[in-house]
Design an enzyme around this catalytic site. Structure first.
Site, PDB file in Angstrom:
ATOM      1  N   GLY A  66     -13.189  28.872  -5.494  1.00  0.00           N
ATOM      2  CA  GLY A  66     -11.784  28.493  -5.546  1.00  0.00           C
ATOM      3  C   GLY A  66     -11.661  27.111  -6.164  1.00  0.00           C
ATOM      4  N   ALA A  67     -10.467  26.821  -6.676  1.00  0.00           N
ATOM      5  CA  ALA A  67     -10.246  25.524  -7.329  1.00  0.00           C
ATOM      6  C   ALA A  67      -8.889  24.956  -6.917  1.00  0.00           C
ATOM      7  CB  ALA A  67     -10.326  25.687  -8.845  1.00  0.00           C
ATOM      8  N   ARG A  79       2.857   0.893   3.379  1.00  0.00           N
ATOM      9  CA  ARG A  79       3.650  -0.285   3.749  1.00  0.00           C
ATOM     10  C   ARG A  79       3.820  -1.226   2.567  1.00  0.00           C
ATOM     11  NH1 ARG A  79       2.175  -2.167   8.383  1.00  0.00           N
ATOM     12  NH2 ARG A  79       0.872  -0.379   8.857  1.00  0.00           N
ATOM     13  N   THR A  81       0.865  -1.182   0.000  1.00  0.00           N
ATOM     14  CA  THR A  81       0.000   0.000   0.000  1.00  0.00           C
ATOM     15  C   THR A  81       0.898   1.227   0.000  1.00  0.00           C
ATOM     16  OG1 THR A  81      -0.095   0.341   2.374  1.00  0.00           O
ATOM     17  CG2 THR A  81      -1.565  -1.328   1.496  1.00  0.00           C
ATOM     18  N   CYS A  82       0.270   2.403   0.077  1.00  0.00           N
ATOM     19  CA  CYS A  82       1.103   3.610   0.083  1.00  0.00           C
ATOM     20  C   CYS A  82       1.869   3.742   1.399  1.00  0.00           C
ATOM     21  CB  CYS A  82       0.257   4.839  -0.185  1.00  0.00           C
ATOM     22  SG  CYS A  82      -1.131   4.985   0.925  1.00  0.00           S
ATOM     23  N   GLN A 107      -7.401  -3.699   1.476  1.00  0.00           N
ATOM     24  CA  GLN A 107      -6.098  -3.904   0.837  1.00  0.00           C
ATOM     25  C   GLN A 107      -5.532  -5.281   1.186  1.00  0.00           C
ATOM     26  OE1 GLN A 107      -4.458  -0.365   2.542  1.00  0.00           O
ATOM     27  NE2 GLN A 107      -4.648   0.827   0.661  1.00  0.00           N
ATOM     28  N   GLU A 116      -8.156   3.204  10.583  1.00  0.00           N
ATOM     29  CA  GLU A 116      -8.654   3.350   9.206  1.00  0.00           C
ATOM     30  C   GLU A 116      -9.086   1.982   8.676  1.00  0.00           C
ATOM     31  OE1 GLU A 116      -6.871   2.742   6.041  1.00  0.00           O
ATOM     32  OE2 GLU A 116      -4.916   2.081   6.742  1.00  0.00           O
TER      33      GLU A 116
END
Lengths: 296, 422
Positions: B188-189, B52, B49-50, B119, B113
């Site tokens: 705003g963007a 681990r 994953t991002c 995952q 989380e």
């Protein structure tokens, strides 16, 4: 004795059951007086789990237990009638009857809106009223004898359901104002997260007001009819008649204004609370100065 | 034969290294194939994953830890920094505890989380498809996912919102009955608006309008989130149509004033929620006092996330206790399952030996032989009744007992096969 109108005459003191020997119907009524509050409390507990944990099985159990409690509650009233006493006409059954009506109005709204997370407030109110109702009076000691006519039963049941609708509107309105205040005052916690949205609370308030309007219309219509056929039920200027007609008119106007979006949700919530306070005062205070229900 | 885990995570490695080692799903099966065929592991699963990249494998021979590190190093692309000092290896109960903690979200960057469960489930599916999930992983990984679910159900570890984007949705759900039909207008963007939209947009199918000073950025964001761009001059009209307004610009003066909001909401029925995520603020604070308008700024969102994170941290001991119990239970079950073939082999061996001894006695009448068999059968039964619980609870090593009696464990009765059958 019941004379066919909305009046009961005769013994004004506590009525005694004519048969001192144990009666199976009396035993059934007494058993249901215990079982019904217990079931309402169990249903409220299931709805509490729904509120805290958003638990789907608990929601199913809450609805099932509520329906069972409502069924037994109705059976309790029917058994009271079968025992030769007028149901809903003594303080205990009147209070618990209002709980039953509030729960039924809520269950119909829940079926329509399909969000059970708010049920704990309505069903807990029903449980509280059923418990108080069972505790405050022995129906066999205080209820008037005789079974009322269908018209009178409808009048009484309609009044209770109408007041229950106003009670629910007041509860949901108060929750709406609480949620609004919490958002404005930046209160963030589990309770506020679990409390339904302002829009949903508004839907429940509006639905309860609608139910109150319908039931009050029916009950007042029946009351006027009964008064028309009886010469012992006071005049049109009786304080109860005036106060109840005014309550009906205010409820109708509030519901119409909210339905047509001419009244903001918060205003409707405040008015709903005021309407219930007014209905309570009408029931508890104005009735004392009225001849309309004399002898009940 | 025990579980080994080797890898690197947000605890040990910077994002620059983690993103170089991370493996996309299509690269996982060949890597697992190499793990089994070249490095000699019996089983393997790669969780990438991002936050681990971890190898979960079954070590069957000594030196597994070195070979696991060798495998991780093989994932490192050319030019990536070395892994020394950033990787960890755990074995046995430590590895099992690590697996359960990861599946529960206890080891995640944002504790509790839930994404990690999905995952891990995906990684397990890949291992099954590659044929590298065997007796051990087939028991350990589904059990880890069960434990993760249990932790999230029985504790408040996953409750509340832990990101600003999640807080936006949580606030919206307190105002609107159904977010899906809400019209959203952004002022705003920039990156903040994009983060909020990433959380909100999957929940809403209503109209999205991006009002921005620079048309190109508005168009780019509108394209990304299926919205429409609009100039800032359109703002009053757009706000009048909106249910949710998200403002995050670099403007130094408020872009929305109370008088404009009063005018915009005069005829509206639904509430208006305004999220002012700009610093300095883009919406006049007096707007928050208007009827049917709910104004929240970046501090409110932070208060929501801080509260959730604090509540989650209070739940960690409960979650750790569940994990610890699960590890003990898993070990006990494994010991029992490993002991059962040994007990069976011991029983068979004793009965066989008895048969051989009795066969030597030629003078036995059938009645006598029957009586002796009955008595020795009871003896064997009593011995095994004392021995079996000790073999199952691990206080006596089943292999040592078998060795002492000179009994071979038949290959068909190996613990892995027994587990497979179980």
């Amino acid at each position: 004795m019941y004379d066919g109108s909305l009046q009961w005459t005769g013994n004004s003191g506590p009525a005694r059951h004519p048969n001192p020997a144990p009666d199976p119907m009396e035993a059934l009524v007494r058993a249901l007086h215990v079982v019904v509050p217990v079931l309402w409390t169990a249903a409220a507990a299931a709805y509490w789990v729904v509120f805290v944990r958003d638990d789907l099985p608990a929601a199913r159990w809450g609805a099932r237990l509520s329906l069972l409690a409502a069924l037994l509650h109705v059976s309790d009233l029917a058994a009271t009638g079968a025992a030769g006493l007028a149901p809903l006409l003594q303080p205990g059954t009147l209070v618990s009857g209002m709980g039953l009506a509030a729960a039924l109005v809520y269950l119909v709204l829940e079926r329509k809106i399909r969000k059970p997370s708010i049920g704990v407030f309505a069903i807990a109110t029903a449980a509280l009223l059923a418990t108080v109702g069972s505790a405050i009076g022995d129906p066999f000691a205080t209820a008037p004898e005789g079974v009322p006519t269908g018209r009178t039963s409808l009048h009484v049941a309609g009044a209770i359901a109408g007041y229950a609708g106003l009670l629910l509107a007041a509860i949901f309105g108060a929750l709406l104002l609480a949620q609004q205040r919490a958002l404005r005052n930046r209160r963030f916690g589990l309770f506020w997260e679990r409390l339904p949205s302002i829009e949903l609370l508004d839907s429940f308030t509006r639905g309860s007001l609608g139910a109150a309007t319908i039931f009050l219309t029916v009950t007042i219509g029946l009351g006027h009819m009964a008064r028309h056929y009886s010469d012992r039920m006071g005049t049109s200027w009786d304080p109860k008649v005036i106060a109840t007609n005014l309550l009906w008119l205010l409820t109708l106007l509030t519901f119409a204004a909210r339905k047509s979006k001419r009244m903001r949700p918060a205003v409707a919530a405040r008015v709903s609370i005021g309407l219930f306070a007014y209905a309570f005062a009408n029931m508890a205070i104005v009735s004392r100065f009225s001849q309309v229900h004399a002898g009940l | 034969m025990e579980l080994i885990v080797a890898g690197l995570s947000h605890h040990t490695a910077p994002v620059e290294l983690r993103e170089r080692i991370a493996q996309p799903p299509e690269r996982v099966p060949p890597a697992l194939d190499r793990l089994v065929k070249t490095l000699g592991f019996a089983e393997g699963l790669l969780l990438s994953t991002c936050n681990r990249t971890e190898l979960y494998a079954r070590s069957s021979v000594s030196g597994s830890d070195h070979r696991a590190l060798e495998f991780l190093d093989s994932l490192r692309p050319a030019g990536a920094p070395p892994l020394e000092g950033h990787v960890y290896v755990r074995q046995g109960d430590d590895a099992l505890r690590h697996l359960f903690r990861v599946a529960s979200g206890l080891d995640s960057m944002v504790v509790g989380e839930v994404e990690i469960a999905r995952q891990m489930s995906d990684a397990y599916t890949l291992a099954c498809q590659a044929g590298t999930a065997g007796a051990l992983l087939n028991r350990a990984v589904p059990r880890a996912l069960q434990i993760g679910k249990r932790v999230r159900t029985e504790t408040a570890l996953a409750r509340g919102v832990s990101s600003v984007a999640g807080a936006v949705v949580a606030l919206g759900e307190r105002v609107f009955r159904d977010l899906s039909n809400c019209h959203v207008v952004t002022i705003g963007a920039g990156e903040t608006v994009e983060t909020a939209l990433r959380a909100l947009r999957p929940r809403t199918t209503g109209r999205l309008v991006i009002c921005n000073r620079t048309a190109a950025r508005a168009e780019a964001l509108a394209l990304k989130f299926n919205g429409q761009p609009a100039p800032l001059s359109d703002l009053p009209r757009r706000v009048a149509e909106a249910d949710i307004v998200i403002a995050a610009t670099a403007a130094t003066e408020p872009l929305l004033r109370a008088a404009e909001i009063v005018e915009a909401t005069r005829r509206r029925e639904r509430p208006l929620m305004i999220l002012d995520l700009g610093v300095p603020r883009d919406v006049e604070p007096a707007v928050g006092r208007l009827d049917n308008v709910y104004l929240h700024d970046v501090d409110d969102l932070r208060a929501i996330t801080d509260r959730s994170i604090e509540q989650r941290s209070q739940e960690i001991p409960k979650a750790e206790a569940i994990v610890a119990m699960a590890v003990t239970e898993f070990r006990r079950r494994r010991q029992q399952m490993e002991a059962e073939p040994a007990i069976k082999a011991l029983l068979d061996g004793m009965l066989r030996t008895r048969g051989e001894v009795l066969d030597h006695e030629k003078n036995l009448t059938p009645e006598t032989r029957e009586a002796v068999e009955r008595a020795t059968g009871r003896l064997v039964d009593r011995l095994l009744r004392r021995l079996a619980p000790r073999m199952k609870d691990g206080s006596t090593n089943p292999r040592q007992i078998l060795d002492a009696f000179g009994i071979e464990l038949a290959s068909a009765d190996t613990d892995e096969d027994h587990e497979e059958k179980a």
